[in-house]
Design an enzyme around this catalytic site. Structure first.
Site, short mmCIF file in Angstrom:
data_model
loop_
_atom_site.label_atom_id
_atom_site.label_comp_id
_atom_site.label_asym_id
_atom_site.label_seq_id
_atom_site.Cartn_x
_atom_site.Cartn_y
_atom_site.Cartn_z
N CYS A 120 8.98 -24.94 -4.75
CA CYS A 120 9.69 -24.20 -5.79
C CYS A 120 10.28 -22.98 -5.11
O CYS A 120 9.55 -22.05 -4.74
CB CYS A 120 8.75 -23.78 -6.92
SG CYS A 120 9.57 -22.76 -8.18
N CYS A 178 9.90 -19.52 -7.48
CA CYS A 178 8.61 -18.89 -7.79
C CYS A 178 7.48 -19.84 -7.41
O CYS A 178 7.24 -20.06 -6.24
CB CYS A 178 8.54 -18.46 -9.25
SG CYS A 178 9.00 -19.76 -10.43
N SER A 179 6.81 -20.44 -8.41
CA SER A 179 5.70 -21.34 -8.10
C SER A 179 5.59 -22.46 -9.12
O SER A 179 4.49 -22.85 -9.51
CB SER A 179 4.38 -20.55 -8.06
OG SER A 179 4.16 -19.89 -9.30
#
Length: 214
Positions: free
Chosen positions: A116, A119-120
Site C-alpha cells: 500500500c 498508508c497501510s
C-alpha cells in the site's frame, strides 16, 4: 513522571520507553465522541463494541491460510476465489466487510507482491493486523521501485525470467496472494496444508513452508 534516562535499562532489564501521556489527536477525540454518541442514542452498547473489538483481535493469518489450502485442494473453490475473492471467503464463513478483495495467483513464471503505497491498506478482516514493516515508508516505496531487491532481502530468490507484479492496495480494494502449492504435498489434508501457508506468502514477500518444516 517521564524518565530522564531513556538510554539505560530499567531494573527489569528492558529499555525505558517514553510515557504514553501525549494529548489525544484530533481523530482519537473524534472516535471517542462518535462512540459515546452512538451509545447515548442507543445505537450500540459498550458490550457490543467490546465484542466487535474481540472479534477483530481474533482475526489472524490462519484465516487466510485456510482459504489458500481450500483453493489448493478444491479446483471449483479456486475458480470462485479467483473470480470473486470476497464472495469465496464469505462462503467459508469469513466476514471481510464491504471491501473488494482480489486474489492474485503465483505461477511458474509470475510472482505477485502486495503493498500500500499511501498508508497501510491491508486485508485485516482476513489476515489480522499487518506486520510493522508493511507500514514503513521504506517498504512502501521500495516495493514499487525495486521489488526484486526487496524480495531478496526477505529471502525470496526468483529467476530473472520471473515476472514480478506489484499490486497497490487502496481504501476500497485489497489483495491476497494465492501462493503456489509446494511440491511433495500430494495426499496432505487441507488442515495440514494450511499449516504450510505463511502470512508473508499471502503478501508475496515469502513462500509457503516445505512439508518437512512443519
Amino acid at each position: 513522571m517521564p524518565h530522564d534516562h531513556h538510554d539505560h535499562l530499567s531494573p527489569s532489564g528492558h529499555p525505558y520507553r517514553q510515557d504514553n501521556d501525549a494529548p489525544l489527536t484530533y481523530f482519537q477525540r473524534m472516535e471517542i465522541a462518535v462512540r459515546e454518541l452512538l451509545i447515548e442514542k442507543g445505537h450500540l452498547t459498550p458490550a457490543e463494541i467490546a465484542t466487535q473489538i474481540d472479534a477483530m483481535d481474533a482475526r489472524s493469518p490462519a484465516n487466510g491460510a485456510a482459504v489458500v489450502a481450500c483453493a489448493w485442494t478444491d479446483p471449483d473453490f479456486k475458480a470462485r476465489l479467483m473470480d470473486n475473492a470476497g464472495d469465496a471467503t464469505r462462503e467459508m464463513g469469513f466476514d471481510i466487510g464491504p471491501l473488494h478483495l482480489v486474489a492474485v495467483e503465483n505461477t511458474a513464471d509470475t510472482h505477485n507482491m502486495i503493498v500500500c503505497t499511501l498508508c497501510s491498506c491491508y486485508p485485516r478482516n482476513l489476515l489480522g493486523l499487518p506486520p510493522d514493516w508493511y507500514k514503513t515508508r521504506a517498504y512502501r516505496s521500495r516495493a514499487v521501485r525495486e521489488p526484486r531487491a526487496v524480495l531478496r532481502e526477505f529471502g525470496v530468490e526468483l529467476s530473472e525470467t520471473t515476472r514480478i507484479r506489484v499490486h497497490d492496495s487502496t481504501a476500497d480494494m485489497r489483495y491476497i496472494v494465492l501462493p503456489a502449492r509446494p511440491p511433495g504435498t500430494d495426499g496432505m489434508t487441507e488442515a495440514a496444508l494450511a499449516k504450510l501457508v505463511t502470512r508473508d506468502s499471502m503478501i508475496g514477500t515469502g513462500l509457503p513452508l516445505a512439508p518437512e518444516n512443519t
